[in-house]
Design a protein around this motif. Structure first.
Motif, PDB file in Angstrom:
ATOM      1  N   ALA A  76      -0.234  -7.055  -3.204  1.00 25.80           N
ATOM      2  CA  ALA A  76      -1.335  -6.749  -2.293  1.00 25.80           C
ATOM      3  C   ALA A  76      -2.548  -6.316  -3.099  1.00 25.80           C
ATOM      4  CB  ALA A  76      -0.922  -5.650  -1.314  1.00 25.80           C
ATOM      5  N   PRO A  77      -3.763  -6.582  -2.602  1.00 27.04           N
ATOM      6  CA  PRO A  77      -4.973  -6.287  -3.382  1.00 27.04           C
ATOM      7  C   PRO A  77      -5.355  -4.815  -3.452  1.00 27.04           C
ATOM      8  CG  PRO A  77      -5.556  -7.206  -1.244  1.00 27.04           C
ATOM      9  CD  PRO A  77      -4.069  -7.301  -1.364  1.00 27.04           C
ATOM     10  N   THR A  78      -4.860  -3.992  -2.520  1.00 26.78           N
ATOM     11  CA  THR A  78      -5.223  -2.572  -2.525  1.00 26.78           C
ATOM     12  C   THR A  78      -3.980  -1.693  -2.499  1.00 26.78           C
ATOM     13  OG1 THR A  78      -5.317  -2.363  -0.095  1.00 26.78           O
ATOM     14  CG2 THR A  78      -7.322  -3.102  -1.224  1.00 26.78           C
ATOM     15  N   ARG A  79      -4.121  -0.493  -3.014  1.00 31.18           N
ATOM     16  CA  ARG A  79      -2.986   0.432  -3.039  1.00 31.18           C
ATOM     17  C   ARG A  79      -2.579   0.834  -1.628  1.00 31.18           C
ATOM     18  NH1 ARG A  79      -4.338   5.397  -6.482  1.00 31.18           N
ATOM     19  NH2 ARG A  79      -2.624   6.322  -5.313  1.00 31.18           N
ATOM     20  N   VAL A 124       6.986  -3.712  -4.397  1.00 37.21           N
ATOM     21  CA  VAL A 124       5.701  -3.849  -3.724  1.00 37.21           C
ATOM     22  C   VAL A 124       4.647  -3.261  -4.647  1.00 37.21           C
ATOM     23  CG1 VAL A 124       4.356  -3.392  -1.657  1.00 37.21           C
ATOM     24  CG2 VAL A 124       6.849  -3.504  -1.502  1.00 37.21           C
ATOM     25  N   GLY A 125       3.635  -4.043  -4.956  1.00 30.26           N
ATOM     26  CA  GLY A 125       2.657  -3.511  -5.889  1.00 30.26           C
ATOM     27  C   GLY A 125       1.338  -4.241  -5.897  1.00 30.26           C
ATOM     28  N   THR A 126       0.417  -3.701  -6.683  1.00 26.75           N
ATOM     29  CA  THR A 126      -0.864  -4.349  -6.898  1.00 26.75           C
ATOM     30  C   THR A 126      -0.735  -5.272  -8.114  1.00 26.75           C
ATOM     31  OG1 THR A 126      -1.520  -2.350  -8.121  1.00 26.75           O
ATOM     32  CG2 THR A 126      -2.267  -2.557  -5.847  1.00 26.75           C
ATOM     33  N   PRO A 127      -1.453  -6.394  -8.128  1.00 36.39           N
ATOM     34  CA  PRO A 127      -1.259  -7.412  -9.169  1.00 36.39           C
ATOM     35  C   PRO A 127      -1.396  -6.898 -10.597  1.00 36.39           C
ATOM     36  CG  PRO A 127      -2.558  -8.307  -7.378  1.00 36.39           C
ATOM     37  CD  PRO A 127      -2.417  -6.832  -7.101  1.00 36.39           C
ATOM     38  N   GLY A 128      -2.421  -6.073 -10.856  1.00 35.02           N
ATOM     39  CA  GLY A 128      -2.646  -5.597 -12.219  1.00 35.02           C
ATOM     40  C   GLY A 128      -1.506  -4.750 -12.744  1.00 35.02           C
ATOM     41  N   VAL A 148       5.513 -12.840  -2.425  1.00 32.01           N
ATOM     42  CA  VAL A 148       4.598 -12.849  -1.285  1.00 32.01           C
ATOM     43  C   VAL A 148       3.249 -12.307  -1.748  1.00 32.01           C
ATOM     44  CG1 VAL A 148       4.118 -11.981   1.024  1.00 32.01           C
ATOM     45  CG2 VAL A 148       6.479 -12.544   0.366  1.00 32.01           C
ATOM     46  N   ILE A 149       2.196 -13.061  -1.496  1.00 34.73           N
ATOM     47  CA  ILE A 149       0.842 -12.615  -1.840  1.00 34.73           C
ATOM     48  C   ILE A 149       0.102 -12.341  -0.541  1.00 34.73           C
ATOM     49  CG2 ILE A 149      -1.335 -13.215  -2.966  1.00 34.73           C
ATOM     50  CD1 ILE A 149       1.796 -15.122  -3.919  1.00 34.73           C
ATOM     51  N   ASP A 150      -0.061 -11.073  -0.195  1.00 30.05           N
ATOM     52  CA  ASP A 150      -0.727 -10.710   1.056  1.00 30.05           C
ATOM     53  C   ASP A 150      -2.229 -10.566   0.829  1.00 30.05           C
ATOM     54  OD1 ASP A 150      -1.094 -10.108   3.680  1.00 30.05           O
ATOM     55  OD2 ASP A 150       0.010  -8.215   3.676  1.00 30.05           O
ATOM     56  N   GLU A 151      -3.002 -10.802   1.904  1.00 30.31           N
ATOM     57  CA  GLU A 151      -4.463 -10.792   1.834  1.00 30.31           C
ATOM     58  C   GLU A 151      -4.927 -11.656   0.661  1.00 30.31           C
ATOM     59  OE1 GLU A 151      -6.683  -9.641   3.893  1.00 30.31           O
ATOM     60  OE2 GLU A 151      -5.302  -8.642   5.271  1.00 30.31           O
ATOM     61  N   ALA A 152      -4.459 -12.901   0.655  1.00 30.86           N
ATOM     62  CA  ALA A 152      -4.741 -13.806  -0.461  1.00 30.86           C
ATOM     63  C   ALA A 152      -6.232 -14.018  -0.670  1.00 30.86           C
ATOM     64  CB  ALA A 152      -4.040 -15.146  -0.221  1.00 30.86           C
ATOM     65  N   ASP A 153      -7.006 -14.061   0.407  1.00 32.58           N
ATOM     66  CA  ASP A 153      -8.449 -14.257   0.248  1.00 32.58           C
ATOM     67  C   ASP A 153      -9.099 -13.056  -0.443  1.00 32.58           C
ATOM     68  OD1 ASP A 153      -7.840 -12.706   2.464  1.00 32.58           O
ATOM     69  OD2 ASP A 153      -9.632 -13.278   3.568  1.00 32.58           O
ATOM     70  N   HIS A 154      -8.617 -11.868  -0.114  1.00 29.91           N
ATOM     71  CA  HIS A 154      -9.154 -10.659  -0.759  1.00 29.91           C
ATOM     72  C   HIS A 154      -8.718 -10.591  -2.218  1.00 29.91           C
ATOM     73  CE1 HIS A 154     -10.941  -6.863  -1.235  1.00 29.91           C
ATOM     74  NE2 HIS A 154      -9.902  -6.094  -0.961  1.00 29.91           N
ATOM     75  N   ILE A 156      -8.592 -13.066  -4.230  1.00 28.74           N
ATOM     76  CA  ILE A 156      -9.575 -13.867  -4.964  1.00 28.74           C
ATOM     77  C   ILE A 156     -10.912 -13.145  -5.030  1.00 28.74           C
ATOM     78  CG2 ILE A 156     -10.893 -16.019  -4.930  1.00 28.74           C
ATOM     79  CD1 ILE A 156      -8.465 -17.398  -3.747  1.00 28.74           C
ATOM     80  N   GLU A 157     -11.358 -12.598  -3.900  1.00 24.04           N
ATOM     81  CA  GLU A 157     -12.643 -11.888  -3.857  1.00 24.04           C
ATOM     82  C   GLU A 157     -12.685 -10.735  -4.858  1.00 24.04           C
ATOM     83  OE1 GLU A 157     -13.245 -10.627   0.123  1.00 24.04           O
ATOM     84  OE2 GLU A 157     -13.288 -12.660   0.942  1.00 24.04           O
ATOM     85  N   ALA A 158     -11.553 -10.050  -4.997  1.00 23.84           N
ATOM     86  CA  ALA A 158     -11.495  -8.897  -5.902  1.00 23.84           C
ATOM     87  C   ALA A 158     -11.255  -9.308  -7.360  1.00 23.84           C
ATOM     88  CB  ALA A 158     -10.394  -7.944  -5.443  1.00 23.84           C
ATOM     89  N   GLY A 159     -11.046 -10.591  -7.603  1.00 19.03           N
ATOM     90  CA  GLY A 159     -10.836 -11.072  -8.966  1.00 19.03           C
ATOM     91  C   GLY A 159      -9.438 -10.853  -9.501  1.00 19.03           C
ATOM     92  N   PHE A 160      -8.451 -10.689  -8.594  1.00 22.11           N
ATOM     93  CA  PHE A 160      -7.076 -10.440  -9.011  1.00 22.11           C
ATOM     94  C   PHE A 160      -6.245 -11.726  -9.107  1.00 22.11           C
ATOM     95  CE2 PHE A 160      -7.592  -6.183  -6.621  1.00 22.11           C
ATOM     96  CZ  PHE A 160      -8.220  -5.623  -7.724  1.00 22.11           C
ATOM     97  N   ASN A 161      -6.845 -12.871  -8.837  1.00 23.36           N
ATOM     98  CA  ASN A 161      -6.075 -14.116  -8.833  1.00 23.36           C
ATOM     99  C   ASN A 161      -5.493 -14.440 -10.201  1.00 23.36           C
ATOM    100  OD1 ASN A 161      -9.012 -14.341  -8.983  1.00 23.36           O
ATOM    101  ND2 ASN A 161      -8.714 -16.526  -9.338  1.00 23.36           N
TER     102      ASN A 161
END
Length: 407
Positions: A76-79, A124-128, A148-154, A156-161
């Motif tokens: 997920a993109p956020t904690r 469950v964690g953040t990508p970094g 599972v990649i949740d909030e996939a659009d976010h 990319i927006e956050a640069g975590f892709n």
């Protein structure tokens, strides 16, 4: 218990019954069978439609308690979102013999290493942070069967892709990839298809989402919006409102005006510190503050239960943003109210959006200290069921929700 739930292990069925849900939602019905067959997936479904369980239940049901290594990764993109997913997973693995770990950036690394020593089956964690632990050989992913990649659009927006791609590359090639988001644009879909193998795409249309949400508007000059918002809050018992502002630059100005009028509120902006975000969210969730003043960016990925009202203090850019904000209330089949504080010029956009959604738009006003909703101000294209408390000329009081609701 819906018949479809019998495909899941007993511990999931028990947790479902304990939660009080009655049936699978549309996105759950449509996406779970393919996930159980280990197909790669791209899932788009609006906020409040049960996305988390749509991917969590099939992933958790495939875990083997005898295998003492990570088998499922939820990214997920956020904690905040990561912790919400973790809480759901804990709830639905109760008495299963399965364990998990949350690995989020900004948290104590040693504590996370201690969790990994216990050999959790799901992560469950953040990508970094997940990438870092894999690269440092602290997290073994050779047994991972589903990511599972949740909030996939976010993401990319956050640069975590890039981090997500490195995590995926560290796992075996036959693993399953599930990309999920409330909104999936062309860029996100192309990125997902590049990584997935023949993914099944499932999208729930906005019109297909069933809820007991009343869409209303209050005509107000821009300079009077703060005072009308104050009156709405004052005269709505039990209100728990998310108020959306378009820019965080105006947040302090509006917050100061409301606080001067003795309105208890919290401010959630994109530049809020982690500590401030956590405190405000906790206070809002437990009802210590009835109003959360926020922006779209600041609330991305957050799942806040039992929001009674969504207020568009400033207008969304388009119908997609209107639907996404509005989906914060009326979740799990509960009642909710959407209030657009509009100038006469802005009213045209709200009428057009609700007509496109095929939902009634009603006028809301204050009369001698009572909030009144006038019925059938703007009708949808087809007849729609009235929500309790919307009789013409009567106060918009809501009945308490005692039924078992859908997730």
């Amino acid at each position: 218990m819906t018949q479809s739930l019998h495909i899941f292990p007993e511990f999931i069925q028990n947790a479902w019954d304990k939660s009080g849900f009655s049936a699978l939602t549309d996105i759950q019905e449509r996406s779970i069978p393919d996930q159980l067959e280990n197909k790669d997936m791209i899932i788009e479904s609006p906020t409040g439609t049960g996305k988390t369980l749509a991917y969590a239940l099939p992933a958790l049901s495939k875990l083997n308690p005898e295998v003492k290594n990570a088998q499922v990764l939820f990214l997920a993109p956020t904690r905040e979102l990561a912790m919400q997913i973790y809480e759901v997973c804990q709830k639905f693995t109760e008495n299963s013999g399965l364990s998990g770990a949350s690995l989020i950036g900004g948290a104590n690394m040693q504590r996370q290493l201690d969790k990994l020593k216990k050999k959790p089956q799901y992560i469950v964690g953040t990508p970094g942070r997940v990438k870092e632990l894999i690269q440092n050989k602290k997290l073994k992913v050779h047994e991972v069967k589903t990511i599972v990649i949740d909030e996939a659009d976010h993401i990319i927006e956050a640069g975590f892709n890039g981090d997500v791609e490195q995590v995926i590359a560290a796992t075996l090639k036959d693993r399953q990839l599930v990309f999920v988001s409330a909104t999936i644009n062309n860029k996100t879909e192309e990125w997902s298809k590049k990584l997935a193998v023949g993914p099944v795409v499932v999208k729930v249309e906005k019109e297909a989402v069933k809820s007991e949400v009343t869409h209303t508007f209050m005509v107000s000059d821009y300079r009077d919006k703060v005072d009308n918002l104050r009156k709405l809050i004052r005269h709505t018992p039990g209100i728990k409102a998310m108020v959306f502002i378009n820019s965080s630059m105006k947040m302090d100005e509006f917050a100061n005006k409301l606080e001067y009028k003795k309105i208890k509120l919290g401010v959630l902006a994109g530049n809020s510190t982690k500590q401030d975000r956590q405190k405000v969210l906790n206070d809002f969730k437990i009802g210590k503050i009835p109003v959360l003043l926020t922006t779209d960016v600041a609330t991305r990925g957050l799942d806040i239960p039992d929001v009674t009202h969504v207020v568009h203090f400033e207008m969304p850019e388009d119908v997609k943003q209107y639907v996404h904000r509005s989906g914060r209330t009326g979740r799990m089949g509960k009642e909710g109210t959407v209030v657009s504080l509009v100038t006469k010029a802005e009213l045209t956009s709200v009428k057009k959006w609700t007509a496109k959604m095929n939902v009634p738009l009603q006028k809301q006003f204050l009369d001698h200290g009572e909030v009144i909703i006038k019925e059938d101000t703007v009708k949808p294209r087809t007849s729609d069921k009235r929500t309790a408390g919307q009789k013409s000329g009567k106060p918009a009081h809501r009945k308490s929700d005692t039924s078992k609701n859908k997730r």
